[in-house]
Design a protein around this motif. Sequence first.
Motif, PDB file in Angstrom:
ATOM      1  N   ASP A 183      69.767   6.525  50.128  1.00 22.70           N
ATOM      2  CA  ASP A 183      68.545   6.117  49.693  1.00 22.70           C
ATOM      3  C   ASP A 183      68.118   4.590  50.189  1.00 22.70           C
ATOM      4  N   THR A 184      68.752   3.872  50.901  1.00 24.94           N
ATOM      5  CA  THR A 184      68.668   2.821  51.485  1.00 24.94           C
ATOM      6  C   THR A 184      67.333   2.947  52.395  1.00 24.94           C
ATOM      7  N   VAL A 185      66.565   1.783  51.955  1.00 30.22           N
ATOM      8  CA  VAL A 185      65.189   1.971  52.878  1.00 30.22           C
ATOM      9  C   VAL A 185      65.262   1.103  54.104  1.00 30.22           C
ATOM     10  N   ILE A 186      64.879   1.618  55.104  1.00 33.00           N
ATOM     11  CA  ILE A 186      64.866   0.913  56.504  1.00 33.00           C
ATOM     12  C   ILE A 186      63.864  -0.345  56.590  1.00 33.00           C
ATOM     13  N   GLN A 187      64.246  -1.416  56.987  1.00 34.84           N
ATOM     14  CA  GLN A 187      63.303  -2.485  56.939  1.00 34.84           C
ATOM     15  C   GLN A 187      63.214  -2.925  58.328  1.00 34.84           C
ATOM     16  N   GLU A 188      62.150  -3.657  58.655  1.00 30.65           N
ATOM     17  CA  GLU A 188      62.026  -4.040  60.101  1.00 30.65           C
ATOM     18  C   GLU A 188      62.855  -5.349  60.337  1.00 30.65           C
ATOM     19  N   GLY A 189      63.468  -5.131  61.444  1.00 31.12           N
ATOM     20  CA  GLY A 189      64.637  -6.186  61.823  1.00 31.12           C
ATOM     21  C   GLY A 189      65.846  -5.781  61.582  1.00 31.12           C
ATOM     22  N   ASP A 190      66.342  -4.467  60.867  1.00 28.15           N
ATOM     23  CA  ASP A 190      67.476  -3.926  60.355  1.00 28.15           C
ATOM     24  C   ASP A 190      68.248  -3.490  61.929  1.00 28.15           C
ATOM     25  N   PHE A 191      69.331  -3.584  62.049  1.00 29.68           N
ATOM     26  CA  PHE A 191      70.279  -3.264  63.147  1.00 29.68           C
ATOM     27  C   PHE A 191      71.243  -2.417  62.855  1.00 29.68           C
ATOM     28  N   LEU A 192      70.945  -1.207  63.340  1.00 26.69           N
ATOM     29  CA  LEU A 192      71.669   0.119  62.723  1.00 26.69           C
ATOM     30  C   LEU A 192      72.591   0.428  63.322  1.00 26.69           C
ATOM     31  N   SER A 193      73.746   0.789  62.963  1.00 28.44           N
ATOM     32  CA  SER A 193      75.052   1.452  63.582  1.00 28.44           C
ATOM     33  C   SER A 193      74.955   2.873  63.388  1.00 28.44           C
ATOM     34  N   VAL A 194      74.875   3.621  64.458  1.00 24.52           N
ATOM     35  CA  VAL A 194      74.512   5.228  64.327  1.00 24.52           C
ATOM     36  C   VAL A 194      75.570   5.929  65.231  1.00 24.52           C
ATOM     37  N   PHE A 195      76.160   6.937  64.255  1.00 22.57           N
ATOM     38  CA  PHE A 195      77.213   7.857  64.768  1.00 22.57           C
ATOM     39  C   PHE A 195      76.443   9.240  65.363  1.00 22.57           C
ATOM     40  N   VAL A 196      76.779   9.605  66.417  1.00 24.19           N
ATOM     41  CA  VAL A 196      76.015  10.786  66.875  1.00 24.19           C
ATOM     42  C   VAL A 196      77.061  11.485  67.863  1.00 24.19           C
ATOM     43  N   HIS A 197      77.028  12.883  68.146  1.00 23.96           N
ATOM     44  CA  HIS A 197      77.751  13.647  69.012  1.00 23.96           C
ATOM     45  C   HIS A 197      76.902  13.151  70.414  1.00 23.96           C
ATOM     46  N   ASP A 198      77.944  13.278  71.348  1.00 29.11           N
ATOM     47  CA  ASP A 198      77.460  12.778  72.429  1.00 29.11           C
ATOM     48  C   ASP A 198      76.417  13.592  73.242  1.00 29.11           C
ATOM     49  N   ASP A 199      76.572  14.861  73.303  1.00 20.41           N
ATOM     50  CA  ASP A 199      75.545  15.933  73.535  1.00 20.41           C
ATOM     51  C   ASP A 199      74.407  15.999  72.825  1.00 20.41           C
ATOM     52  N   ARG A 200      74.264  15.231  71.790  1.00 20.96           N
ATOM     53  CA  ARG A 200      73.052  15.293  70.988  1.00 20.96           C
ATOM     54  C   ARG A 200      72.293  13.759  71.099  1.00 20.96           C
ATOM     55  N   ALA A 201      73.000  13.108  71.709  1.00 20.73           N
ATOM     56  CA  ALA A 201      72.372  11.720  71.650  1.00 20.73           C
ATOM     57  C   ALA A 201      71.111  11.401  72.295  1.00 20.73           C
ATOM     58  N   ALA A 202      70.592  12.075  73.446  1.00 20.16           N
ATOM     59  CA  ALA A 202      69.523  12.116  74.079  1.00 20.16           C
ATOM     60  C   ALA A 202      68.254  12.725  72.923  1.00 20.16           C
ATOM     61  N   HIS A 203      68.813  13.615  72.337  1.00 20.82           N
ATOM     62  CA  HIS A 203      67.631  14.450  71.168  1.00 20.82           C
ATOM     63  C   HIS A 203      67.581  13.462  70.212  1.00 20.82           C
ATOM     64  N   ALA A 204      68.590  12.887  69.757  1.00 23.90           N
ATOM     65  CA  ALA A 204      68.606  12.094  68.523  1.00 23.90           C
ATOM     66  C   ALA A 204      67.626  10.870  68.937  1.00 23.90           C
ATOM     67  N   GLN A 205      67.691  10.167  70.031  1.00 27.00           N
ATOM     68  CA  GLN A 205      66.892   9.010  70.617  1.00 27.00           C
ATOM     69  C   GLN A 205      65.589   9.404  70.619  1.00 27.00           C
ATOM     70  N   THR A 206      65.224  10.856  70.745  1.00 28.66           N
ATOM     71  CA  THR A 206      63.854  11.011  70.896  1.00 28.66           C
ATOM     72  C   THR A 206      63.290  11.157  69.406  1.00 28.66           C
ATOM     73  N   ILE A 207      63.936  11.599  68.587  1.00 35.56           N
ATOM     74  CA  ILE A 207      63.565  11.776  67.110  1.00 35.56           C
ATOM     75  C   ILE A 207      63.668  10.317  66.479  1.00 35.56           C
ATOM     76  N   LEU A 208      64.468   9.315  66.930  1.00 34.80           N
ATOM     77  CA  LEU A 208      64.568   7.846  66.214  1.00 34.80           C
ATOM     78  C   LEU A 208      63.251   7.518  66.905  1.00 34.80           C
ATOM     79  N   GLN A 209      62.705   7.617  68.103  1.00 40.44           N
ATOM     80  CA  GLN A 209      61.558   6.753  68.412  1.00 40.44           C
ATOM     81  C   GLN A 209      60.403   7.528  68.123  1.00 40.44           C
ATOM     82  N   LYS A 210      60.253   8.831  67.747  1.00 37.25           N
ATOM     83  CA  LYS A 210      59.089   9.574  67.170  1.00 37.25           C
ATOM     84  C   LYS A 210      58.668   9.363  65.803  1.00 37.25           C
ATOM     85  N   GLY A 211      59.835   9.081  65.197  1.00 36.96           N
ATOM     86  CA  GLY A 211      59.654   8.852  63.728  1.00 36.96           C
ATOM     87  C   GLY A 211      59.650  10.208  62.945  1.00 36.96           C
TER      88      GLY A 211
END
Length: 214
Positions: A183-211
């Motif tokens: 339930d933590t709300v993301i704020q502008e300037g937050d520096f996120l630490s993100v765990f992801v499967h390596d073979d899903r990293a590119a897809h995850a980055q796409t979703i993160l940028q699209k919103g």
Amino acid sequence: MGCGRVGSSLAHSLQDRGHSTAVVDVDPSAFRRLGESFGGITVTGMGFDRDVLRQAGIERADAFAAVSSGDNSNIISARVARELFEVPTVVARIYDPGRAEVFERLGVPTVATVPWAADQVLRRLLPAGTEPTWRDPTGHIRLDTLYAPAAWVGHRIGALEDAAGVRVPFLTRLGQGSIVGADTVIQEGDFLSVFVHDDRAAHAQTILQKGPVE
């Protein structure tokens, strides 16, 4: 901006990754640290002088790092790069922790002056996901650190995790680390630490940028 140990190391790290780089320093003798193998531009002058920055190619820059030995010079040049020349990615190295928090509030990402400063600046300069912070021994899981994508500001961590297939165990906000929940709300300037499967990293980055999908 700044051709000390951090600046020269950063310039070579970027060059080794195929990026074109310009280095600005008020002391022309500082460029000796770059050595003969450096193929970028060197410009002598104050890093917050508009004409000096134009000579260095600031109007074509994708990123700007202020890593001189002076807090004031770093923050002024970083703000000029961001606010006047609209450089999309700007990072400033700040010696004074108290000042660093203030500058983070102004929207200028800062890095403490520690032995790994060049590495930390590099991770913030390069596109998200380019340089993983850590990999597990099998190479299947990676930890990426990135500034909160604008499209996700105001949304919950849980929604981001579900959409991108990642896990965000903690974040850094205004220089302070915090363990987060769904339930933590993301704020502008937050520096996120993100765990992801390596073979899903590119897809995850796409979703993160699209919103989020409405």
